[in-house]
Design a protein around this motif. Structure first.
Motif, PDB file in Angstrom:
ATOM      1  N   ILE A  79       0.780  -1.371   0.089  1.00  0.00           N
ATOM      2  CA  ILE A  79      -0.036   0.122   0.100  1.00  0.00           C
ATOM      3  C   ILE A  79       1.017   1.456  -0.003  1.00  0.00           C
ATOM      4  O   ILE A  79       0.126   2.443  -0.262  1.00  0.00           O
ATOM      5  CB  ILE A  79      -1.013  -0.128   1.257  1.00  0.00           C
ATOM      6  CG1 ILE A  79      -0.043   0.030   2.681  1.00  0.00           C
ATOM      7  CG2 ILE A  79      -2.236  -1.066   0.960  1.00  0.00           C
ATOM      8  CD1 ILE A  79      -1.172   0.106   3.736  1.00  0.00           C
ATOM      9  N   LYS A  80       2.111   1.055   0.184  1.00  0.00           N
ATOM     10  CA  LYS A  80       3.044   2.507   0.127  1.00  0.00           C
ATOM     11  C   LYS A  80       2.856   3.314  -1.090  1.00  0.00           C
ATOM     12  O   LYS A  80       2.876   4.618  -1.006  1.00  0.00           O
ATOM     13  CB  LYS A  80       4.346   2.045   0.606  1.00  0.00           C
ATOM     14  CG  LYS A  80       5.198   1.346  -0.371  1.00  0.00           C
ATOM     15  CD  LYS A  80       6.473   1.091   0.535  1.00  0.00           C
ATOM     16  CE  LYS A  80       7.467   0.562  -0.649  1.00  0.00           C
ATOM     17  NZ  LYS A  80       8.766   0.083   0.015  1.00  0.00           N
ATOM     18  N   GLY A  81       2.730   2.715  -2.026  1.00  0.00           N
ATOM     19  CA  GLY A  81       2.559   3.423  -3.346  1.00  0.00           C
ATOM     20  C   GLY A  81       1.180   4.160  -3.484  1.00  0.00           C
ATOM     21  O   GLY A  81       1.036   5.508  -3.839  1.00  0.00           O
ATOM     22  N   SER A  82      -0.016   3.647  -2.746  1.00  0.00           N
ATOM     23  CA  SER A  82      -1.122   4.514  -2.764  1.00  0.00           C
ATOM     24  C   SER A  82      -1.064   5.523  -1.615  1.00  0.00           C
ATOM     25  O   SER A  82      -1.492   6.706  -1.809  1.00  0.00           O
ATOM     26  CB  SER A  82      -2.331   3.557  -1.920  1.00  0.00           C
ATOM     27  OG  SER A  82      -2.659   2.539  -3.224  1.00  0.00           O
ATOM     28  N   VAL A  83      -0.284   5.264  -0.555  1.00  0.00           N
ATOM     29  CA  VAL A  83       0.195   6.286   0.397  1.00  0.00           C
ATOM     30  C   VAL A  83       0.910   7.587  -0.196  1.00  0.00           C
ATOM     31  O   VAL A  83       0.719   8.673  -0.019  1.00  0.00           O
ATOM     32  CB  VAL A  83       0.824   5.749   1.562  1.00  0.00           C
ATOM     33  CG1 VAL A  83       1.592   6.919   2.328  1.00  0.00           C
ATOM     34  CG2 VAL A  83       0.158   4.597   2.485  1.00  0.00           C
ATOM     35  N   LYS A  84       1.704   7.025  -1.046  1.00  0.00           N
ATOM     36  CA  LYS A  84       2.735   8.190  -1.737  1.00  0.00           C
ATOM     37  C   LYS A  84       1.714   9.066  -2.863  1.00  0.00           C
ATOM     38  O   LYS A  84       2.005  10.204  -2.776  1.00  0.00           O
ATOM     39  CB  LYS A  84       3.800   7.415  -2.403  1.00  0.00           C
ATOM     40  CG  LYS A  84       4.786   8.410  -3.285  1.00  0.00           C
ATOM     41  CD  LYS A  84       5.473   9.517  -2.411  1.00  0.00           C
ATOM     42  CE  LYS A  84       6.467  10.029  -3.298  1.00  0.00           C
ATOM     43  NZ  LYS A  84       6.198  11.386  -3.550  1.00  0.00           N
ATOM     44  N   GLU A  85       0.956   8.315  -3.478  1.00  0.00           N
ATOM     45  CA  GLU A  85       0.102   9.064  -4.283  1.00  0.00           C
ATOM     46  C   GLU A  85      -0.885   9.987  -3.392  1.00  0.00           C
ATOM     47  O   GLU A  85      -1.145  10.956  -4.141  1.00  0.00           O
ATOM     48  CB  GLU A  85      -0.708   7.913  -5.103  1.00  0.00           C
ATOM     49  CG  GLU A  85      -1.717   8.532  -6.218  1.00  0.00           C
ATOM     50  CD  GLU A  85      -2.209   7.380  -7.159  1.00  0.00           C
ATOM     51  OE1 GLU A  85      -3.544   7.552  -7.173  1.00  0.00           O
ATOM     52  OE2 GLU A  85      -1.786   6.368  -7.168  1.00  0.00           O
ATOM     53  N   HIS A  86      -1.380   9.460  -2.409  1.00  0.00           N
ATOM     54  CA  HIS A  86      -2.467  10.117  -1.544  1.00  0.00           C
ATOM     55  C   HIS A  86      -1.953  11.489  -1.019  1.00  0.00           C
ATOM     56  O   HIS A  86      -2.533  12.441  -1.014  1.00  0.00           O
ATOM     57  CB  HIS A  86      -3.184   9.254  -0.727  1.00  0.00           C
ATOM     58  CG  HIS A  86      -4.295  10.055   0.004  1.00  0.00           C
ATOM     59  ND1 HIS A  86      -5.635  10.062  -0.501  1.00  0.00           N
ATOM     60  CD2 HIS A  86      -4.328  10.576   1.296  1.00  0.00           C
ATOM     61  CE1 HIS A  86      -6.371  10.697   0.015  1.00  0.00           C
ATOM     62  NE2 HIS A  86      -5.800  10.986   1.251  1.00  0.00           N
ATOM     63  N   TRP A  87      -0.727  11.261  -0.308  1.00  0.00           N
ATOM     64  CA  TRP A  87       0.029  12.265   0.252  1.00  0.00           C
ATOM     65  C   TRP A  87       1.535  12.547  -0.449  1.00  0.00           C
ATOM     66  O   TRP A  87       2.497  12.180   0.233  1.00  0.00           O
ATOM     67  CB  TRP A  87       0.420  11.968   1.557  1.00  0.00           C
ATOM     68  CG  TRP A  87      -0.991  11.754   2.558  1.00  0.00           C
ATOM     69  CD1 TRP A  87      -1.853  12.650   2.752  1.00  0.00           C
ATOM     70  CD2 TRP A  87      -1.581  10.718   3.166  1.00  0.00           C
ATOM     71  NE1 TRP A  87      -2.879  12.331   3.587  1.00  0.00           N
ATOM     72  CE2 TRP A  87      -2.905  11.045   4.021  1.00  0.00           C
ATOM     73  CE3 TRP A  87      -1.189   9.623   3.125  1.00  0.00           C
ATOM     74  CZ2 TRP A  87      -3.375  10.237   4.660  1.00  0.00           C
ATOM     75  CZ3 TRP A  87      -1.821   8.661   4.131  1.00  0.00           C
ATOM     76  CH2 TRP A  87      -3.016   9.137   4.574  1.00  0.00           C
ATOM     77  N   LEU A 144       5.068  13.587   0.578  1.00  0.00           N
ATOM     78  CA  LEU A 144       5.963  12.629   1.184  1.00  0.00           C
ATOM     79  C   LEU A 144       6.965  12.093   0.297  1.00  0.00           C
ATOM     80  O   LEU A 144       6.457  11.753  -0.641  1.00  0.00           O
ATOM     81  CB  LEU A 144       5.375  11.430   2.075  1.00  0.00           C
ATOM     82  CG  LEU A 144       4.472  11.753   3.139  1.00  0.00           C
ATOM     83  CD1 LEU A 144       3.600  10.554   3.659  1.00  0.00           C
ATOM     84  CD2 LEU A 144       4.883  12.513   4.237  1.00  0.00           C
ATOM     85  N   THR A 145       8.190  12.068   0.726  1.00  0.00           N
ATOM     86  CA  THR A 145       8.983  11.356  -0.439  1.00  0.00           C
ATOM     87  C   THR A 145       9.045  10.101  -0.433  1.00  0.00           C
ATOM     88  O   THR A 145       8.561   9.374   0.924  1.00  0.00           O
ATOM     89  CB  THR A 145      10.749  12.031   0.044  1.00  0.00           C
ATOM     90  OG1 THR A 145      11.095  11.472   1.312  1.00  0.00           O
ATOM     91  CG2 THR A 145      10.829  13.476   0.303  1.00  0.00           C
ATOM     92  N   ASP A 146       9.678   9.323  -1.471  1.00  0.00           N
ATOM     93  CA  ASP A 146       9.785   7.844  -1.384  1.00  0.00           C
ATOM     94  C   ASP A 146      10.616   7.500  -0.136  1.00  0.00           C
ATOM     95  O   ASP A 146      10.266   6.437   0.373  1.00  0.00           O
ATOM     96  CB  ASP A 146      10.523   7.471  -2.715  1.00  0.00           C
ATOM     97  CG  ASP A 146       9.710   7.776  -3.810  1.00  0.00           C
ATOM     98  OD1 ASP A 146       8.389   7.790  -3.816  1.00  0.00           O
ATOM     99  OD2 ASP A 146      10.219   7.996  -4.815  1.00  0.00           O
ATOM    100  N   ASP A 147      11.516   7.952   0.289  1.00  0.00           N
ATOM    101  CA  ASP A 147      12.359   7.699   1.378  1.00  0.00           C
ATOM    102  C   ASP A 147      11.671   7.722   2.611  1.00  0.00           C
ATOM    103  O   ASP A 147      11.782   6.745   3.410  1.00  0.00           O
ATOM    104  CB  ASP A 147      13.734   8.323   1.501  1.00  0.00           C
ATOM    105  CG  ASP A 147      14.813   8.031   0.317  1.00  0.00           C
ATOM    106  OD1 ASP A 147      14.604   6.854  -0.345  1.00  0.00           O
ATOM    107  OD2 ASP A 147      15.690   9.029   0.187  1.00  0.00           O
ATOM    108  N   GLU A 148      11.000   8.723   2.909  1.00  0.00           N
ATOM    109  CA  GLU A 148       9.946   8.959   3.929  1.00  0.00           C
ATOM    110  C   GLU A 148       9.059   7.878   4.092  1.00  0.00           C
ATOM    111  O   GLU A 148       8.734   7.455   4.886  1.00  0.00           O
ATOM    112  CB  GLU A 148       9.216  10.252   4.022  1.00  0.00           C
ATOM    113  CG  GLU A 148      10.357  11.285   4.255  1.00  0.00           C
ATOM    114  CD  GLU A 148       9.752  12.656   4.276  1.00  0.00           C
ATOM    115  OE1 GLU A 148      10.124  13.827   4.943  1.00  0.00           O
ATOM    116  OE2 GLU A 148       8.663  13.107   3.378  1.00  0.00           O
ATOM    117  N   VAL A 149       8.479   7.590   2.929  1.00  0.00           N
ATOM    118  CA  VAL A 149       7.312   6.377   2.850  1.00  0.00           C
ATOM    119  C   VAL A 149       7.910   5.163   3.473  1.00  0.00           C
ATOM    120  O   VAL A 149       7.529   4.338   4.014  1.00  0.00           O
ATOM    121  CB  VAL A 149       6.703   6.624   1.588  1.00  0.00           C
ATOM    122  CG1 VAL A 149       5.850   5.067   1.367  1.00  0.00           C
ATOM    123  CG2 VAL A 149       5.811   7.784   1.278  1.00  0.00           C
TER     124      VAL A 149
END
Length: 66
Positions: free
Chosen positions: A13-21, A24-29
């Motif tokens: 789900i981290k791709g959806s998290v990154k897309e939604h917010w 946030l950087t990829d590294d942070e996610v």
């Protein structure tokens, strides 16, 4: 919200998290790794939301994605 499930599915789900917010950087996610407190802190930092606002937004998001 069961955060054990979210942590277990974080890679899915981290791709959806990154897309939604998107602030946030990829590294942070990646570093958040499904940790509720880390995600909450980053969202407060990036968006200037209160803890209550962040909790509501996270609960809404994860109800739809988990």
């Amino acid at each position: 919200m069961n955060w054990d499930i979210i942590q277990g599915k974080w890679d899915q789900i981290k791709g959806s998290v990154k897309e939604h917010w998107g602030d946030l950087t990829d590294d942070e996610v990646t570093q958040i790794a499904g940790n509720r407190e880390k995600l909450s802190g980053k969202l407060q930092e990036r968006y200037g939301w209160t803890k209550t606002e962040v909790d509501e937004k996270m609960n809404d998001f994860f109800r739809r994605h988990v």
